[in-house]
Every structure is written in structure tokens, then in C-alpha cells.
Design an enzyme around this catalytic site. Sequence first.
Site, PDB file in Angstrom:
ATOM      1  N   LYS A 182      59.052  43.060  43.410  1.00  0.00           N
ATOM      2  CA  LYS A 182      58.750  42.940  44.850  1.00  0.00           C
ATOM      3  C   LYS A 182      58.040  41.603  45.052  1.00  0.00           C
ATOM      4  O   LYS A 182      56.856  41.454  44.777  1.00  0.00           O
ATOM      5  CB  LYS A 182      57.846  44.105  45.282  1.00  0.00           C
ATOM      6  CG  LYS A 182      57.982  44.526  46.719  1.00  0.00           C
ATOM      7  CD  LYS A 182      57.520  43.529  47.752  1.00  0.00           C
ATOM      8  CE  LYS A 182      56.023  43.440  47.911  1.00  0.00           C
ATOM      9  NZ  LYS A 182      55.635  42.257  48.748  1.00  0.00           N
ATOM     10  N   THR A 239      43.904  44.263  46.354  1.00  0.00           N
ATOM     11  CA  THR A 239      45.181  44.962  46.163  1.00  0.00           C
ATOM     12  C   THR A 239      45.236  45.598  44.776  1.00  0.00           C
ATOM     13  O   THR A 239      45.774  46.701  44.608  1.00  0.00           O
ATOM     14  CB  THR A 239      46.352  43.979  46.365  1.00  0.00           C
ATOM     15  OG1 THR A 239      46.230  43.419  47.670  1.00  0.00           O
ATOM     16  CG2 THR A 239      47.692  44.668  46.243  1.00  0.00           C
ATOM     17  N   ALA A 240      44.669  44.924  43.787  1.00  0.00           N
ATOM     18  CA  ALA A 240      44.667  45.482  42.425  1.00  0.00           C
ATOM     19  C   ALA A 240      43.975  46.833  42.388  1.00  0.00           C
ATOM     20  O   ALA A 240      44.399  47.744  41.668  1.00  0.00           O
ATOM     21  CB  ALA A 240      43.970  44.515  41.470  1.00  0.00           C
ATOM     22  N   GLU A 257      46.542  40.300  37.064  1.00  0.00           N
ATOM     23  CA  GLU A 257      46.014  38.930  36.978  1.00  0.00           C
ATOM     24  C   GLU A 257      45.549  38.571  38.381  1.00  0.00           C
ATOM     25  O   GLU A 257      46.350  38.537  39.306  1.00  0.00           O
ATOM     26  CB  GLU A 257      47.129  38.013  36.461  1.00  0.00           C
ATOM     27  CG  GLU A 257      46.597  36.701  35.936  1.00  0.00           C
ATOM     28  CD  GLU A 257      46.540  35.655  37.019  1.00  0.00           C
ATOM     29  OE1 GLU A 257      45.509  35.608  37.739  1.00  0.00           O
ATOM     30  OE2 GLU A 257      47.505  34.896  37.154  1.00  0.00           O
ATOM     31  N   CYS A 290      45.576  30.175  40.780  1.00  0.00           N
ATOM     32  CA  CYS A 290      44.528  31.066  40.277  1.00  0.00           C
ATOM     33  C   CYS A 290      43.680  30.370  39.214  1.00  0.00           C
ATOM     34  O   CYS A 290      42.556  30.775  38.950  1.00  0.00           O
ATOM     35  CB  CYS A 290      45.144  32.337  39.721  1.00  0.00           C
ATOM     36  SG  CYS A 290      46.423  32.020  38.505  1.00  0.00           S
ATOM     37  N   GLU A 387      36.389  33.406  45.391  1.00  0.00           N
ATOM     38  CA  GLU A 387      37.596  32.574  45.315  1.00  0.00           C
ATOM     39  C   GLU A 387      38.059  32.186  46.727  1.00  0.00           C
ATOM     40  O   GLU A 387      38.211  33.043  47.588  1.00  0.00           O
ATOM     41  CB  GLU A 387      38.713  33.337  44.600  1.00  0.00           C
ATOM     42  CG  GLU A 387      39.929  32.461  44.367  1.00  0.00           C
ATOM     43  CD  GLU A 387      41.051  33.195  43.640  1.00  0.00           C
ATOM     44  OE1 GLU A 387      41.330  34.362  43.988  1.00  0.00           O
ATOM     45  OE2 GLU A 387      41.644  32.600  42.722  1.00  0.00           O
TER      46      GLU A 387
HETATM   47  P1  ADP Z   1      47.207  37.418  48.060  1.00  0.00           P
HETATM   48  O1  ADP Z   1      45.814  37.472  48.580  1.00  0.00           O
HETATM   49  O2  ADP Z   1      47.410  36.534  46.879  1.00  0.00           O
HETATM   50  O3  ADP Z   1      48.273  37.329  49.108  1.00  0.00           O
HETATM   51  P2  ADP Z   1      47.797  40.200  47.774  1.00  0.00           P
HETATM   52  O4  ADP Z   1      47.126  41.039  46.767  1.00  0.00           O
HETATM   53  O5  ADP Z   1      47.577  40.497  49.201  1.00  0.00           O
HETATM   54  O6  ADP Z   1      47.372  38.756  47.341  1.00  0.00           O
HETATM   55  O7  ADP Z   1      49.376  40.148  47.570  1.00  0.00           O
HETATM   56  C1  ADP Z   1      49.997  39.993  46.332  1.00  0.00           C
HETATM   57  C2  ADP Z   1      51.216  40.876  46.293  1.00  0.00           C
HETATM   58  O8  ADP Z   1      50.798  42.233  46.414  1.00  0.00           O
HETATM   59  C3  ADP Z   1      52.217  40.650  47.410  1.00  0.00           C
HETATM   60  O9  ADP Z   1      53.528  40.762  46.883  1.00  0.00           O
HETATM   61  C4  ADP Z   1      51.927  41.785  48.358  1.00  0.00           C
HETATM   62  O10 ADP Z   1      53.044  42.162  49.143  1.00  0.00           O
HETATM   63  C5  ADP Z   1      51.586  42.891  47.386  1.00  0.00           C
HETATM   64  N1  ADP Z   1      50.803  44.005  47.943  1.00  0.00           N
HETATM   65  C6  ADP Z   1      49.843  43.947  48.903  1.00  0.00           C
HETATM   66  N2  ADP Z   1      49.352  45.184  49.155  1.00  0.00           N
HETATM   67  C7  ADP Z   1      50.019  46.053  48.341  1.00  0.00           C
HETATM   68  C8  ADP Z   1      49.960  47.473  48.128  1.00  0.00           C
HETATM   69  N3  ADP Z   1      49.121  48.246  48.787  1.00  0.00           N
HETATM   70  N4  ADP Z   1      50.784  47.999  47.201  1.00  0.00           N
HETATM   71  C9  ADP Z   1      51.628  47.236  46.503  1.00  0.00           C
HETATM   72  N5  ADP Z   1      51.733  45.902  46.672  1.00  0.00           N
HETATM   73  C10 ADP Z   1      50.938  45.300  47.567  1.00  0.00           C
END
Ligand code: ADP
Length: 487
Positions: A182, A239-240, A257, A290, A387
Site C-alpha cells: 500500500k 501510525t506505527a 522504521e 528519515c 522530527e
Molecule cells: P507520514 O507522516 O510519513 O506521512 P504516516 O504514518 O501518516 O507517515 O503514513 C505512512 C504510511 O502509512 C502511508 O502509506 C499511509 O497511508 C499509511 N497509514 C496511515 N495511517 C494508517 C493506518 N491507520 N493503517 C495503515 N496504514 C496507515
Amino acid sequence: MATITVRGQTFSTAHLIDGQRVDDAESTFPSHNPCHWGAAPLGAVPRGDAKVATLAVDAAVRAFPGWAAMSPAERREPMHRLAALIDASLDRIAAVEASDMAMRFESLKMRVIPRAARNFRVYADMAVAYEERVWHSNTTANRVLRMPAGPAVIITPWNAPFMLSSWKVAPALAAGNTVILKPAEWSPLSACLLAEMIVEAGFPPGVFNIVHGLGHEVGDALVTDPRVRRLSFTGSPATARKIGAAGAKNIVPFTAELGGKAPLIVFDDADIDMAAKKAAGQYDDSGQSCMANTRLLVHQSVRDEFLAHFYAYTAAHVLGDAFDDATTITPLIHGDHLDRVLGFVDRAIKSGDKLLLGGKRHREGQLWIEPTLIEPQSNESEIVQNEVFGPVLSIQTFADEAEAVALANSTRYGLSAVLYTSSAARAERVGRLVRAGTVWVNCYLIRDLTAPFGGTGISGLGREGGDFALDFHSDLKTLQILEDSVS
Ligand code: ADP
């Protein structure tokens, strides 16, 4: 089927599920060119939902037994074909990615996208070269085998998306897992070309699927599907935490990561000019990496000399278009991200930190921020501790090695660090004491694919790279056979 044309390249934006391009035209999201913010979108990409996620996991589940049963050498074939297709399409991939992510075209073509081909090749070869551990104990002959784990969901970020996706997908495929990738919604287009190449490379249907959409929609549906057996993520700690919770619920191993706040430590015995040049190089790609070394920690006796060199290198930067050869700093990815970065700068100034350089938008309405340097009033300042993911560095001084190490280790992050010193003993001492997944001494970003890569603290969980990634994507099995019981 919806197609779009970007810089003369026409391609479909459809999902790739079970070897078929699947168009979900009912709902889409736009992809923008950060170099021309406010212009019409480059095109529309299908906005996958829970139904699409289920279809993709169905396909990956169906394809898994066949792919897992193949030998690593058999799996290597389509992976090497994919690598060759990437190598033959560098211009095309770089042109599309420079358009929707705005990394420099030349750098994508010459440096970043070729690494994607290398990732597929190297991991495929590494899986073939795996030597099972074999030993005898008392009455049994023992071996450690790698069992493919099952379907893996791989969620990737918007910076350098093609290369970062390949770096996470390649070990999963090489280990015998099927994959659902994804890509991030702010730079989804190069993955559309990857989908074409996956079909052309001849992967069995369902082995390598790509679905587009928003994180909290299709992303969430993928990571919470209990049939998924590995979760691999690069993105933000927030999100992690959500993906990790889904992994915990389903007892699924999870690797993450999550960025960093890397120090660049300049000792008084260092090549100051080299260090200053590298420090000014942290503004490349607007600092959207990063591993960007955003905390400059400089010995107090060389601060002024360092800054003189640093200012000279920074003044030579050219803020411009991703396709212009003269450009060294491309824009931020998105208007929302620009607001976020400027918010950090505003809060820093309001809280009493000193702005030494930049701090402003370069051109009204567009997404460049001038290279920014801040001298924080305290190590607790937000600009030091969190960050930013933009062209914003902080500078602090230290009096001795102990203070340098203490400052380096004073954030919650720990992905990487860079030291500049001419002393071998100091390189060894400080290299061991700095808490980071990778420490570079007098160099930066030199990656060996066999080495572990990942972070400590909130920079991540687990390690990618080499056998570490192949082990993550495998269930290790100990096979013990009673001596002389079989012939
Ligand atoms: P950034 O701040 O680098 O944009 P995110 O963590 O928001 O980081 O996004 C990184 C990836 O995680 C993207 O592909 C985003 O669509 C995906 N993402 C965001 N929220 C979720 C979620 N709840 N479940 C799975 N994937 C997600």
C-alpha cells in the site's frame, strides 16, 4: 480503465490484485505535483476501501502456498526479471516520481531508482545463498530452516517511494511470502509503473499485489485482516502505534522504521570543511529523509569556523524544480506538510530559540522553505526533540566528548548518527556510545544491504537489511532427526 499521462508517460493508476488491474473508479483521490502547487492535479488514483483490501488479501492467501513451495532459486527468476525491467525503465520511473514526489529527477534516475533494481536482485540472491545452520547434539542431527510466513502487508511512506517500497518488498518475496503493498497517498504514481512491471516480470497472480488508498481506510483494513502474517511499515510513530496494535491483536510480527532526529557531531579534530559541506547537504530534498542529520552538535572551539563554511555551502543551494539540473533543494511534498514545518519554526521563534538562517517560505503559494538554522535556547526545545521532516536544522555546542554523547543520546529517537573526527580511538569510543541503529564516521548514507538497518527508541522496531529482513519474513524452524533412525 482510467489512465493518466505524466511527462509523456501514459499509464493506468488501477490497483493490481491477483495479476489483474482493478479499477475502482467510484472513488478516487488526486495526486499533485509539489513543484506546481495549486495547479490542476496530475491525475486521479483509486481510493481503495475495505472491499478492495479483502480482495487483495484473498489473492495473497490463494497465491501463498504455490509461491512458498517454490525454491528460492525459482523465486529468484521473476525477481531478477523485475530488476531488469526497472533498470530498463529508469527514465520513465524517475520522470513519474519526480513529478508527484518532487525528488530531483537526476538523482532518482542515477542513484535512487537503480537501488530499487538492486534490492530485488540482491535479496533474491541472498535467499538462494542462505546456509542452513547445521549441527549435532547428543543423539540428533539439527538444522534451522526458514519457513515462509504467509501474506505480508507492506505500508510505505511518500519519500523515495519506489526505492523504499522495493527495499521492504524484496525480502518478503525472496523469503516466500506473498505481498500486498500500500503506497503512500501523497506519492502513489511510481507504484503504478511497478504494477505494470510486476505483470510483465511474470510473477504468479496474487504473489505481488498493490492497492492504493488512504491510510485510515484501505491501510487500516489491510493491517487488521487476521489472515495477514507479517506487517512491515515505514512512516510516523503515531501510525506505527496503530499498526502495532493491529499486529498485537492478531499476533503478527511487525517491523517499523519511524524516522529520526539524527545528530551530526563535529569534533575539534575533524575536517571542518567536509563536515560543514555534509551538514549543508542535509537540506537536499528539503530534508525529507528519515536519516537527515538535523541536529548539528559542534565542539565549542570550532563553532565559528564550522558556521563560516556551513553558511558558504548553504548559500550555494538552488531552490528549484525537480527537473532542473541546477536545483539542489526541491520543495516539500504537500501544502499540509509545509504548514506543519512552518509551525515548528514559528513555535521555536516564539519560545525564544534563535533563528540564524531562513525560516521563511521561498516563494508565495509554493512549497519551498528557505534552508533554516535554529540555535535553541535549551536542549528541551521542541525543534531539538521532535522530527520536523523539513529543511530545518538546529545547532548546539559541546565542551567535551561526554557532553557530545549526552546530547546525541538526549532525544527519544535513534535511527542514525554521523561523527566527524580524525581520531580512530574517538571514532571507536563515541561510535559505541551513541545510541542509534547506524553510526557513520566521516561518511554518510553508505548502505550495505547485508547490514542491519533500523532504529532504537521511537525510531523503530526490528531491523531490515540482509538476513535480518529474511529472518523477519520467515518462521524459523528447528528440524531435529534422531541419528541413525533414517536412511
Ligand atoms: P507520514 O507522516 O510519513 O506521512 P504516516 O504514518 O501518516 O507517515 O503514513 C505512512 C504510511 O502509512 C502511508 O502509506 C499511509 O497511508 C499509511 N497509514 C496511515 N495511517 C494508517 C493506518 N491507520 N493503517 C495503515 N496504514 C496507515
